[in-house]
Design an enzyme around this catalytic site. Structure first.
Site, short mmCIF file in Angstrom:
data_model
loop_
_atom_site.label_atom_id
_atom_site.label_comp_id
_atom_site.label_asym_id
_atom_site.label_seq_id
_atom_site.Cartn_x
_atom_site.Cartn_y
_atom_site.Cartn_z
N HIS A 117 9.10 -1.62 11.20
CA HIS A 117 9.28 -2.36 9.95
C HIS A 117 10.48 -1.88 9.15
O HIS A 117 10.56 -2.13 7.95
CB HIS A 117 7.99 -2.27 9.11
CG HIS A 117 6.84 -3.01 9.74
ND1 HIS A 117 5.52 -2.81 9.42
CD2 HIS A 117 6.83 -3.98 10.70
CE1 HIS A 117 4.74 -3.62 10.16
NE2 HIS A 117 5.52 -4.32 10.94
N CYS A 125 23.71 -5.05 3.89
CA CYS A 125 24.39 -5.96 2.96
C CYS A 125 23.91 -7.39 3.21
O CYS A 125 23.94 -7.88 4.34
CB CYS A 125 25.90 -5.87 3.15
SG CYS A 125 26.78 -7.02 2.07
N CYS A 128 27.64 -9.39 4.17
CA CYS A 128 28.37 -9.18 5.43
C CYS A 128 27.53 -8.51 6.51
O CYS A 128 27.97 -8.37 7.64
CB CYS A 128 29.64 -8.36 5.17
SG CYS A 128 29.30 -6.66 4.71
N CYS A 146 31.71 -5.34 -0.72
CA CYS A 146 32.15 -6.73 -0.54
C CYS A 146 31.67 -7.62 -1.69
O CYS A 146 32.03 -8.79 -1.76
CB CYS A 146 31.66 -7.28 0.82
SG CYS A 146 29.91 -7.73 0.85
N GLY A 183 -4.06 5.80 11.66
CA GLY A 183 -3.93 5.30 10.29
C GLY A 183 -3.34 3.92 10.13
O GLY A 183 -2.55 3.70 9.23
N THR A 184 -3.75 3.00 11.00
CA THR A 184 -3.32 1.61 10.76
C THR A 184 -4.54 0.70 10.73
O THR A 184 -5.49 0.88 11.51
CB THR A 184 -2.30 1.13 11.81
OG1 THR A 184 -2.01 -0.26 11.55
CG2 THR A 184 -2.79 1.29 13.24
N PRO A 210 -10.31 7.11 9.52
CA PRO A 210 -11.65 7.33 8.95
C PRO A 210 -12.51 6.08 9.02
O PRO A 210 -13.73 6.16 8.93
CB PRO A 210 -11.37 7.70 7.48
CG PRO A 210 -9.92 8.05 7.42
CD PRO A 210 -9.24 7.32 8.53
N GLU A 211 -11.87 4.91 9.18
CA GLU A 211 -12.63 3.65 9.18
C GLU A 211 -12.45 2.88 10.48
O GLU A 211 -11.44 3.03 11.16
CB GLU A 211 -12.16 2.76 8.02
CG GLU A 211 -12.46 3.36 6.66
CD GLU A 211 -11.90 2.52 5.52
OE1 GLU A 211 -11.51 1.36 5.77
OE2 GLU A 211 -11.85 3.05 4.40
N ALA A 227 -5.74 11.77 9.58
CA ALA A 227 -4.67 11.98 10.56
C ALA A 227 -4.54 13.46 10.93
O ALA A 227 -4.51 13.82 12.12
CB ALA A 227 -3.35 11.46 9.99
P1 OAD Z 1 -2.80 -0.31 5.77
O1 OAD Z 1 -2.70 0.09 4.34
O2 OAD Z 1 -3.09 -1.75 6.05
O3 OAD Z 1 -3.94 0.53 6.50
C1 OAD Z 1 -4.01 1.92 6.37
C2 OAD Z 1 -5.08 2.45 7.31
O4 OAD Z 1 -5.06 3.86 7.21
C3 OAD Z 1 -6.50 2.00 7.02
O5 OAD Z 1 -7.11 1.55 8.23
C4 OAD Z 1 -7.20 3.26 6.50
O6 OAD Z 1 -8.56 3.34 6.90
C5 OAD Z 1 -6.39 4.36 7.19
N1 OAD Z 1 -6.34 5.65 6.49
C6 OAD Z 1 -6.44 5.89 5.16
N2 OAD Z 1 -6.29 7.21 4.92
C7 OAD Z 1 -6.12 7.82 6.11
C8 OAD Z 1 -5.90 9.16 6.52
N3 OAD Z 1 -5.84 10.17 5.64
N4 OAD Z 1 -5.73 9.41 7.84
C9 OAD Z 1 -5.78 8.40 8.75
N5 OAD Z 1 -5.99 7.12 8.42
C10 OAD Z 1 -6.15 6.83 7.12
O7 OAD Z 1 -1.45 0.19 6.50
P2 OAD Z 1 -0.75 -0.36 7.83
O8 OAD Z 1 -1.76 -0.67 8.88
O9 OAD Z 1 0.30 0.61 8.16
O10 OAD Z 1 4.54 -3.47 6.05
O11 OAD Z 1 -0.10 -1.70 7.33
C11 OAD Z 1 0.73 -2.44 8.18
C12 OAD Z 1 1.90 -3.01 7.42
O12 OAD Z 1 1.42 -3.75 6.29
C13 OAD Z 1 2.82 -1.94 6.82
O13 OAD Z 1 3.79 -1.51 7.73
C14 OAD Z 1 3.44 -2.64 5.65
C15 OAD Z 1 2.28 -3.45 5.15
O14 OAD Z 1 2.58 -4.63 4.49
C16 OAD Z 1 5.79 -3.14 5.61
O15 OAD Z 1 6.04 -2.16 4.98
C17 OAD Z 1 6.86 -4.06 6.00
#
Ligand code: OAD
Length: 238
Positions: A117, A125, A128, A146, A183-184, A210-211, A227
């Site tokens: 991302h 820019c 350009c 520019c 953590g996603t 955690p979830e 994490a």
């Molecule tokens: P989210 O905010 O959607 O999800 C975060 C995840 O991290 C959740 O599943 C939580 O349960 C988990 N979490 C929270 N605390 C944690 C910890 N201490 N250790 C491990 N896990 C933990 O974030 P992303 O999945 O990264 O786009 O979101 C995806 C994209 O949506 C991002 O890249 C961003 C956003 O819009 C851009 O920045 C372009």
């Protein structure tokens, strides 16, 4: 699927991919996007994180991103980030594929980081197309020489991912024998489905979060912890 990682030895794997999202940086103090206290709780992405918003009001979009730069610059990598860099030193085929824009893996010393991302710390820019690394907080000039506005080199909502970056990420994931997702929330596509590429290629999959997530059932091992705790667990099982 099991929460038990006994017998899962990282040194049994030669090509490890760490696939990270905002939860990876949560223990560094960088807020996640979704859930309580998340960025999109406090801010509306349609007015600060898409090309339409930038075209309409670039100063407002930069105010938001300068605020995020300031907040992120004050944060430091945690033990989990450092553990990944240690593994990378021991096993140079290790790759980080991240959705994070905060640069925290690089700050910890990771070298091979594919930023799906983009980055808060690069500017592009809007006229350009010049791209520069930039760590100023706040950005000293919002315009390129520019005359056109810089924009953050971030893949905003409704933008397409950069093909060279996604190609490198997919190549690493197709070739990996272990993918550790950390953590996603697995709700933002196409990044969310990358672990499926590893599954189809026959890799072992571990989720640290955690979830539960919509993709949890795909993983062979799920560690319901933070994490840093999850990474320590994996390292301790070595
Ligand atoms: P989210 O905010 O959607 O999800 C975060 C995840 O991290 C959740 O599943 C939580 O349960 C988990 N979490 C929270 N605390 C944690 C910890 N201490 N250790 C491990 N896990 C933990 O974030 P992303 O999945 O990264 O786009 O979101 C995806 C994209 O949506 C991002 O890249 C961003 C956003 O819009 C851009 O920045 C372009």
């Amino acid at each position: 699927m099991t929460a038990n990682t006994k017998g899962l030895r990282l040194d049994h794997f030669s090509r490890v991919v760490f696939f990270t999202g905002a939860g990876m940086s949560a223990e560094s103090g960088v807020p996640t996007y979704r859930g309580n206290g998340g960025v999109w709780d406090a801010y509306d992405w349609e007015s600060c994180a898409c090309q339409r918003a930038f075209d309409h009001d670039p100063e407002r979009v930069w105010d938001f991103h300068d605020m995020r730069r300031q907040m992120t610059a004050a944060c430091e990598p945690h033990a989990g980030h450092r553990l990944i860099t240690e593994l990378e030193s021991a096993a140079p085929n290790t790759v980080v594929v991240t959705q994070n824009i905060d640069g925290m893996h690089q700050k910890a010393g990771s070298h091979t980081v594919h930023e799906l991302h983009g980055s808060l710390w690069r500017v592009r820019c809007s006229g350009c197309g010049a791209i520069e690394d930039n760590h100023e907080v706040p950005l000293s000039s919002r315009r390129h020489s520019c005359g056109a506005y810089w924009r953050p080199d971030i893949v905003w909502f409704e933008d397409s991912l950069r093909l060279p970056t996604i190609a490198k990420a997919i190549a690493a994931i197709e070739a990996c024998d272990l993918l550790v997702s950390i953590g996603t929330s697995a709700v933002v596509f196409p990044a969310a489905e990358l672990p499926l590429v590893a599954a189809r290629a026959g890799a072992t999959l571990v989720e640290i979060n955690p979830e539960d997530t919509p993709l949890s059932e795909v993983y062979h091992h799920c560690l319901r912890m933070t994490a840093s705790e999850g990474l320590k667990r994996l390292a301790d099982d070595l």
